[in-house]
Design a protein around this motif. Structure first.
Motif, PDB file in Angstrom:
ATOM      1  N   LYS A 402       0.846  -1.192   0.000  1.00 54.05           N
ATOM      2  CA  LYS A 402       0.000   0.000   0.000  1.00 54.05           C
ATOM      3  C   LYS A 402       0.884   1.246   0.000  1.00 54.05           C
ATOM      4  N   LEU A 403       0.736   2.080  -1.018  1.00 49.77           N
ATOM      5  CA  LEU A 403       1.451   3.348  -1.117  1.00 49.77           C
ATOM      6  C   LEU A 403       0.457   4.477  -0.924  1.00 49.77           C
ATOM      7  N   SER A 404       0.813   5.469  -0.114  1.00 51.68           N
ATOM      8  CA  SER A 404      -0.114   6.557   0.201  1.00 51.68           C
ATOM      9  C   SER A 404       0.580   7.903   0.046  1.00 51.68           C
ATOM     10  N   LEU A 405      -0.172   8.879  -0.443  1.00 48.60           N
ATOM     11  CA  LEU A 405       0.292  10.263  -0.523  1.00 48.60           C
ATOM     12  C   LEU A 405      -0.687  11.117   0.264  1.00 48.60           C
ATOM     13  N   GLY A 406      -0.220  11.722   1.358  1.00 47.08           N
ATOM     14  CA  GLY A 406      -1.126  12.458   2.217  1.00 47.08           C
ATOM     15  C   GLY A 406      -2.128  11.526   2.878  1.00 47.08           C
ATOM     16  N   ARG A 407      -3.235  12.075   3.308  1.00 45.85           N
ATOM     17  CA  ARG A 407      -4.248  11.263   3.996  1.00 45.85           C
ATOM     18  C   ARG A 407      -5.289  10.689   3.054  1.00 45.85           C
ATOM     19  N   LYS A 408      -5.343  11.202   1.815  1.00 42.93           N
ATOM     20  CA  LYS A 408      -6.481  10.884   0.961  1.00 42.93           C
ATOM     21  C   LYS A 408      -6.170   9.953  -0.213  1.00 42.93           C
ATOM     22  N   ARG A 409      -4.909   9.912  -0.648  1.00 43.75           N
ATOM     23  CA  ARG A 409      -4.599   9.140  -1.861  1.00 43.75           C
ATOM     24  C   ARG A 409      -3.877   7.850  -1.508  1.00 43.75           C
ATOM     25  N   HIS A 410      -4.438   6.731  -1.948  1.00 41.09           N
ATOM     26  CA  HIS A 410      -3.875   5.408  -1.665  1.00 41.09           C
ATOM     27  C   HIS A 410      -3.929   4.565  -2.934  1.00 41.09           C
ATOM     28  N   VAL A 411      -2.875   3.820  -3.183  1.00 41.30           N
ATOM     29  CA  VAL A 411      -2.821   2.899  -4.325  1.00 41.30           C
ATOM     30  C   VAL A 411      -2.164   1.615  -3.851  1.00 41.30           C
ATOM     31  N   LEU A 412      -2.659   0.481  -4.340  1.00 41.10           N
ATOM     32  CA  LEU A 412      -2.068  -0.811  -4.033  1.00 41.10           C
ATOM     33  C   LEU A 412      -1.159  -1.210  -5.194  1.00 41.10           C
ATOM     34  N   LEU A 413       0.058  -1.632  -4.873  1.00 40.31           N
ATOM     35  CA  LEU A 413       1.013  -2.129  -5.861  1.00 40.31           C
ATOM     36  C   LEU A 413       1.009  -3.638  -5.785  1.00 40.31           C
ATOM     37  N   ARG A 414       0.649  -4.281  -6.903  1.00 34.53           N
ATOM     38  CA  ARG A 414       0.518  -5.741  -6.897  1.00 34.53           C
ATOM     39  C   ARG A 414       1.493  -6.365  -7.909  1.00 34.53           C
ATOM     40  N   PRO A 415       2.452  -7.156  -7.465  1.00 33.78           N
ATOM     41  CA  PRO A 415       3.356  -7.838  -8.398  1.00 33.78           C
ATOM     42  C   PRO A 415       2.646  -8.983  -9.112  1.00 33.78           C
ATOM     43  N   VAL A 416       2.892  -9.117 -10.400  1.00 40.20           N
ATOM     44  CA  VAL A 416       2.270 -10.193 -11.193  1.00 40.20           C
ATOM     45  C   VAL A 416       3.338 -10.881 -12.041  1.00 40.20           C
TER      46      VAL A 416
END
Length: 416
Positions: A402-416
């Motif tokens: 889980k990568l987050s920028l500030g309190r509002k933006r979140h993205v999941l990084l998934r290796p495939v």
């Protein structure tokens, strides 16, 4: 006018869409007597429209909902030049293939807001159909002679460049003539009598009205919207990572939902009027909320705007993802997910590259600035070292980082 008789203009006025309108009384009478046709022009200079276009898209939607016919005009021809309005520099020239690809990508957005069915359904037109067929000398004789250099030099799109001593090419100088000709051509082909646009387009639209009178002896009309700014005075539609795009491929429904949820307190009532179809009485009630209760109004704004663009199911999923993330602290499976080749993670991936890869920042330099300010987190832990590396050991039980920028933006990084 203080009060409009036509549903169309009354709705626009009540909801705050109208900045300027030409011959308001005559236009109101036409819209009252029977269906009228109106258009808005859109550039095809990117694969997606952005939130700055949403105001006029909503005007086309209300036009159709009140019984009239909207035209979404794609600038397949004029995009080969680029509108100089509000620009300090010349746009990069696009190839025909790039423009066609952009139009195909943009088309899906309009189908969310307009009904393109038979009869009085909306029309999606492309000005390349007529502009690409023009013969230069006949066009200058028939159309160009109605435009004086003296008047053209008074328009903001020209004055801005000249005052700042920035070059304005002869190619761009022709843009306002071609836009005026679009209005005349749409009147001949579809009976269009009204052009709508942003406040910076007033001069260009008035040019079209004047050309219609000179060439066809018809009365045409102009209607513009106010400049969209926040209550603090900044231009609305920008985030840490750039423009708020309307295509899901360029901005996920979740991030779009979050943009509206994070609006300024003083903007909630106005945005509900402009970008949702909630009744005005309900909007007035929501606009009176204060403190923590106002957050509920923001969530309604976010859900309703997202539902219009991406569908009700995507909007409710975004709202639920936000609730689980912020209210329960859970790692929601429906957070935006970006895939990466597993080999890159096993070979050690820098946090700077990861932040750029998932779209939280646009460059490594921006990532470094965010780290210095304590704004970047990995698995909810603040990144303190810009040289930090991500490895398979950082994967959660669900197999993501889980990568987050500030309190509002979140993205999941998934290796495939």
């Amino acid at each position: 006018m203080s009060a409009y008789k036509s549903d169309f203009l009354r709705i626009l006025a009540e909801r705050g869409f109208i900045h300027q309108v030409s011959d308001a009384e005559d236009l109101d009478a036409k819209a009252t007597d029977g269906p009228i046709t109106a258009y808005v022009g859109f550039d095809a200079t990117a694969p997606s429209l952005h939130i700055g276009n949403l105001l006029t898209i909503m005007m086309l939607r209300w036009l159709q909902k009140s019984g009239h016919r909207p035209i979404a005009l794609m600038g397949g021809g004029t995009s080969k030049i680029g509108d100089p309005s509000g620009k300090d520099t010349t746009r990069s020239l696009l190839s025909d293939a790039q423009i066609e690809s952009n139009i195909a990508s943009i088309r899906n957005v309009f189908s969310r807001f307009l009904d393109f069915g038979a009869g009085t359904g909306a029309v999606m037109a492309n000005n390349a159909e007529w502009l690409d067929q023009l013969h230069y000398i006949p066009f200058l004789r028939d159309v160009g002679r109605h435009f004086t250099i003296n008047k053209m030099l008074t328009f903001d799109s020209v004055k801005l460049r000249l005052e700042r001593e920035q070059p304005l090419t002869f190619l761009e100088f022709n843009y306002m003539i071609l836009q005026a000709y679009d209005f005349v051509e749409l009147h001949k082909r579809h009976g269009c009598v009204l052009q709508m646009g942003g406040s910076d387009q007033w001069g260009n639209i008035v040019n079209g009205i004047d050309l219609g009178r000179r060439l066809l002896n018809v009365q045409l009309f102009a209607l513009t919207t106010p400049l969209l700014t926040t209550s603090s005075g900044s231009k609305m539609g920008k985030t840490e990572t750039g423009a708020v795009w309307l295509n899901a491929e360029m901005m996920s429904p979740y991030d779009y939902w979050q943009f509206w949820r994070n609006c300024e307190d003083g903007d909630v009532g106005r945005l509900l009027k402009l970008f949702t179809e909630l009744p005005l009485e309900e909007i007035a009630r929501l606009g009176r909320l204060k403190g923590q209760e106002l957050n509920e109004a923001k969530k309604i704004l976010a859900t309703e705007t997202t539902a219009l663009l991406h569908g009700r199911a995507a909007a409710e999923q975004a709202a639920e993802t936000a609730r689980r993330t912020f209210e329960e602290g859970a790692l929601a499976e429906t957070l935006p997910t970006v895939e990466i080749a597993s080999g890159k993670l096993e070979a050690v991936l820098s946090v700077l590259d990861a932040a750029v890869h998932v779209g939280l920042v646009s460059s490594k330099g921006e990532a470094r600035r965010q780290i210095k300010g304590g704004g970047l987190r990995v698995n909810d832990v603040t990144v303190a070292d810009e040289k930090m590396m991500l490895t398979p050991r950082d994967l959660s039980a669900e197999g993501v980082i889980k990568l987050s920028l500030g309190r509002k933006r979140h993205v999941l990084l998934r290796p495939v």
